[in-house]
Design a protein around this motif. Structure first.
Motif, PDB file in Angstrom:
ATOM      1  N   LEU A   6       0.830  -1.202   0.000  1.00  0.00           N
ATOM      2  CA  LEU A   6       0.000   0.000   0.000  1.00  0.00           C
ATOM      3  C   LEU A   6       0.869   1.259   0.000  1.00  0.00           C
ATOM      4  O   LEU A   6       0.613   2.201  -0.750  1.00  0.00           O
ATOM      5  CB  LEU A   6      -0.947  -0.008   1.198  1.00  0.00           C
ATOM      6  N   VAL A   7       1.907   1.271   0.819  1.00  0.00           N
ATOM      7  CA  VAL A   7       2.826   2.414   0.847  1.00  0.00           C
ATOM      8  C   VAL A   7       3.527   2.548  -0.499  1.00  0.00           C
ATOM      9  O   VAL A   7       3.664   3.657  -1.032  1.00  0.00           O
ATOM     10  CB  VAL A   7       3.849   2.276   1.997  1.00  0.00           C
ATOM     11  N   LEU A   8       3.940   1.445  -1.064  1.00  0.00           N
ATOM     12  CA  LEU A   8       4.585   1.468  -2.377  1.00  0.00           C
ATOM     13  C   LEU A   8       3.641   2.046  -3.429  1.00  0.00           C
ATOM     14  O   LEU A   8       4.064   2.822  -4.288  1.00  0.00           O
ATOM     15  CB  LEU A   8       5.036   0.059  -2.767  1.00  0.00           C
ATOM     16  N   GLU A   9       2.374   1.692  -3.357  1.00  0.00           N
ATOM     17  CA  GLU A   9       1.388   2.256  -4.286  1.00  0.00           C
ATOM     18  C   GLU A   9       1.299   3.765  -4.139  1.00  0.00           C
ATOM     19  O   GLU A   9       1.192   4.489  -5.125  1.00  0.00           O
ATOM     20  CB  GLU A   9       0.007   1.640  -4.065  1.00  0.00           C
ATOM     21  N   HIS A  10       1.348   4.262  -2.921  1.00  0.00           N
ATOM     22  CA  HIS A  10       1.276   5.702  -2.695  1.00  0.00           C
ATOM     23  C   HIS A  10       2.491   6.417  -3.303  1.00  0.00           C
ATOM     24  O   HIS A  10       2.355   7.445  -3.954  1.00  0.00           O
ATOM     25  CB  HIS A  10       1.219   6.020  -1.203  1.00  0.00           C
ATOM     26  N   VAL A  11       3.652   5.860  -3.080  1.00  0.00           N
ATOM     27  CA  VAL A  11       4.898   6.480  -3.541  1.00  0.00           C
ATOM     28  C   VAL A  11       5.041   6.394  -5.056  1.00  0.00           C
ATOM     29  O   VAL A  11       5.550   7.327  -5.690  1.00  0.00           O
ATOM     30  CB  VAL A  11       6.112   5.815  -2.844  1.00  0.00           C
ATOM     31  N   THR A  12       4.589   5.285  -5.642  1.00  0.00           N
ATOM     32  CA  THR A  12       4.803   5.086  -7.074  1.00  0.00           C
ATOM     33  C   THR A  12       3.566   5.395  -7.921  1.00  0.00           C
ATOM     34  O   THR A  12       3.578   5.137  -9.121  1.00  0.00           O
ATOM     35  CB  THR A  12       5.265   3.644  -7.363  1.00  0.00           C
ATOM     36  N   VAL A  17       4.636  10.046  -7.636  1.00  0.00           N
ATOM     37  CA  VAL A  17       5.987  10.162  -8.199  1.00  0.00           C
ATOM     38  C   VAL A  17       6.283  11.611  -8.570  1.00  0.00           C
ATOM     39  O   VAL A  17       7.336  12.153  -8.242  1.00  0.00           O
ATOM     40  CB  VAL A  17       6.141   9.257  -9.447  1.00  0.00           C
ATOM     41  N   LEU A  18       5.339  12.250  -9.260  1.00  0.00           N
ATOM     42  CA  LEU A  18       5.568  13.614  -9.732  1.00  0.00           C
ATOM     43  C   LEU A  18       5.629  14.616  -8.584  1.00  0.00           C
ATOM     44  O   LEU A  18       6.432  15.549  -8.613  1.00  0.00           O
ATOM     45  CB  LEU A  18       4.486  13.998 -10.748  1.00  0.00           C
ATOM     46  N   VAL A  19       4.806  14.423  -7.576  1.00  0.00           N
ATOM     47  CA  VAL A  19       4.835  15.306  -6.405  1.00  0.00           C
ATOM     48  C   VAL A  19       6.154  15.145  -5.660  1.00  0.00           C
ATOM     49  O   VAL A  19       6.814  16.136  -5.311  1.00  0.00           O
ATOM     50  CB  VAL A  19       3.631  15.036  -5.474  1.00  0.00           C
ATOM     51  N   LEU A  20       6.560  13.913  -5.423  1.00  0.00           N
ATOM     52  CA  LEU A  20       7.825  13.677  -4.720  1.00  0.00           C
ATOM     53  C   LEU A  20       9.000  14.260  -5.499  1.00  0.00           C
ATOM     54  O   LEU A  20       9.892  14.886  -4.916  1.00  0.00           O
ATOM     55  CB  LEU A  20       8.035  12.180  -4.479  1.00  0.00           C
ATOM     56  N   ALA A  81      12.584   8.559   0.058  1.00  0.00           N
ATOM     57  CA  ALA A  81      11.685   7.902  -0.900  1.00  0.00           C
ATOM     58  C   ALA A  81      11.751   8.598  -2.257  1.00  0.00           C
ATOM     59  O   ALA A  81      11.817   7.939  -3.300  1.00  0.00           O
ATOM     60  CB  ALA A  81      10.249   7.914  -0.370  1.00  0.00           C
ATOM     61  N   ALA A  82      11.752   9.923  -2.258  1.00  0.00           N
ATOM     62  CA  ALA A  82      11.787  10.686  -3.508  1.00  0.00           C
ATOM     63  C   ALA A  82      13.066  10.409  -4.285  1.00  0.00           C
ATOM     64  O   ALA A  82      13.042  10.280  -5.515  1.00  0.00           O
ATOM     65  CB  ALA A  82      11.653  12.177  -3.214  1.00  0.00           C
ATOM     66  N   LEU A  88      14.687   5.684 -10.123  1.00  0.00           N
ATOM     67  CA  LEU A  88      13.965   4.786 -11.023  1.00  0.00           C
ATOM     68  C   LEU A  88      13.482   5.544 -12.262  1.00  0.00           C
ATOM     69  O   LEU A  88      13.563   5.034 -13.381  1.00  0.00           O
ATOM     70  CB  LEU A  88      12.789   4.131 -10.308  1.00  0.00           C
ATOM     71  N   ALA A  89      13.006   6.756 -12.078  1.00  0.00           N
ATOM     72  CA  ALA A  89      12.544   7.562 -13.214  1.00  0.00           C
ATOM     73  C   ALA A  89      13.702   7.858 -14.166  1.00  0.00           C
ATOM     74  O   ALA A  89      13.548   7.759 -15.395  1.00  0.00           O
ATOM     75  CB  ALA A  89      11.919   8.863 -12.716  1.00  0.00           C
ATOM     76  N   ARG A  90      14.850   8.211 -13.633  1.00  0.00           N
ATOM     77  CA  ARG A  90      16.023   8.484 -14.489  1.00  0.00           C
ATOM     78  C   ARG A  90      16.465   7.215 -15.212  1.00  0.00           C
ATOM     79  O   ARG A  90      16.815   7.244 -16.385  1.00  0.00           O
ATOM     80  CB  ARG A  90      17.172   9.066 -13.656  1.00  0.00           C
ATOM     81  N   TRP A  91      16.459   6.079 -14.516  1.00  0.00           N
ATOM     82  CA  TRP A  91      16.810   4.807 -15.147  1.00  0.00           C
ATOM     83  C   TRP A  91      15.857   4.520 -16.304  1.00  0.00           C
ATOM     84  O   TRP A  91      16.273   4.100 -17.374  1.00  0.00           O
ATOM     85  CB  TRP A  91      16.758   3.676 -14.119  1.00  0.00           C
ATOM     86  N   THR A  92      14.556   4.747 -16.081  1.00  0.00           N
ATOM     87  CA  THR A  92      13.553   4.529 -17.117  1.00  0.00           C
ATOM     88  C   THR A  92      13.844   5.385 -18.337  1.00  0.00           C
ATOM     89  O   THR A  92      13.780   4.901 -19.471  1.00  0.00           O
ATOM     90  CB  THR A  92      12.143   4.836 -16.570  1.00  0.00           C
ATOM     91  N   GLU A  93      14.170   6.638 -18.116  1.00  0.00           N
ATOM     92  CA  GLU A  93      14.483   7.536 -19.237  1.00  0.00           C
ATOM     93  C   GLU A  93      15.700   7.043 -20.011  1.00  0.00           C
ATOM     94  O   GLU A  93      15.714   7.073 -21.238  1.00  0.00           O
ATOM     95  CB  GLU A  93      14.711   8.954 -18.731  1.00  0.00           C
ATOM     96  N   ARG A  94      16.712   6.564 -19.290  1.00  0.00           N
ATOM     97  CA  ARG A  94      17.924   6.067 -19.950  1.00  0.00           C
ATOM     98  C   ARG A  94      17.651   4.812 -20.775  1.00  0.00           C
ATOM     99  O   ARG A  94      18.298   4.568 -21.783  1.00  0.00           O
ATOM    100  CB  ARG A  94      19.018   5.763 -18.922  1.00  0.00           C
ATOM    101  N   ARG A  95      16.711   3.998 -20.349  1.00  0.00           N
ATOM    102  CA  ARG A  95      16.447   2.709 -20.986  1.00  0.00           C
ATOM    103  C   ARG A  95      15.228   2.730 -21.911  1.00  0.00           C
ATOM    104  O   ARG A  95      14.833   1.681 -22.430  1.00  0.00           O
ATOM    105  CB  ARG A  95      16.241   1.629 -19.926  1.00  0.00           C
TER     106      ARG A  95
END
Length: 127
Positions: A6-12, A17-20, A81-82, A88-95
């Motif tokens: 549940l916490v992971l859902e909130h963060v991701t 994600v954008l707020v953090l 957490a942010a 993870l967001a930067r990794w996604t952009e790279r890949r």
């Protein structure tokens, strides 16, 4: 449901994600944060901030002035957490190119499979 899920859902979540990520840069007032995040409704941003505040990731500082002023900042836990989510967001952009190639290969293979299956089905009906 597992509490950590549940916490992971909130963060991701999309807006979490954008707020953090935005709050990693600096503190924001509500309207500034809404502009920075972009595309989020007032209701959704308010819910996201409330959820992140409840989980201990965001600090809401309401100042007793007129007009009211409320600033949002990351807590120490929120900053940690942010940083993880931002990594993870930067990794996604790279890949991203590799993801697009994998999708294309999958779609092409799926189309070939669907065509072969349709052909076999047609053959079976005409025999």
């Amino acid at each position: 449901m597992c509490p950590s899920r549940l916490v992971l859902e909130h963060v991701t979540s999309r807006w979490g994600v954008l707020v953090l990520a935005a709050l990693l840069e600096r503190s924001y007032r509500f309207s500034e944060l809404r502009r920075e995040v972009g595309g989020v409704s007032e209701k959704m941003l308010a819910q996201t901030l409330q959820t992140l505040e409840r989980d201990g990731f965001v600090h809401r500082d309401a100042k007793p002035v007129i007009p009211p002023r409320v600033d949002y900042t990351l807590t120490e836990l929120g900053r940690e957490a942010a940083e993880q989510v931002w990594g993870l967001a930067r990794w996604t952009e790279r890949r991203l190119d590799e993801v697009f190639k994998a999708r294309q290969a999958y779609d092409e293979g799926r189309q070939a499979y669907d065509k072969a299956r349709a052909f076999a089905h047609d053959e079976a009906r005409t025999s």
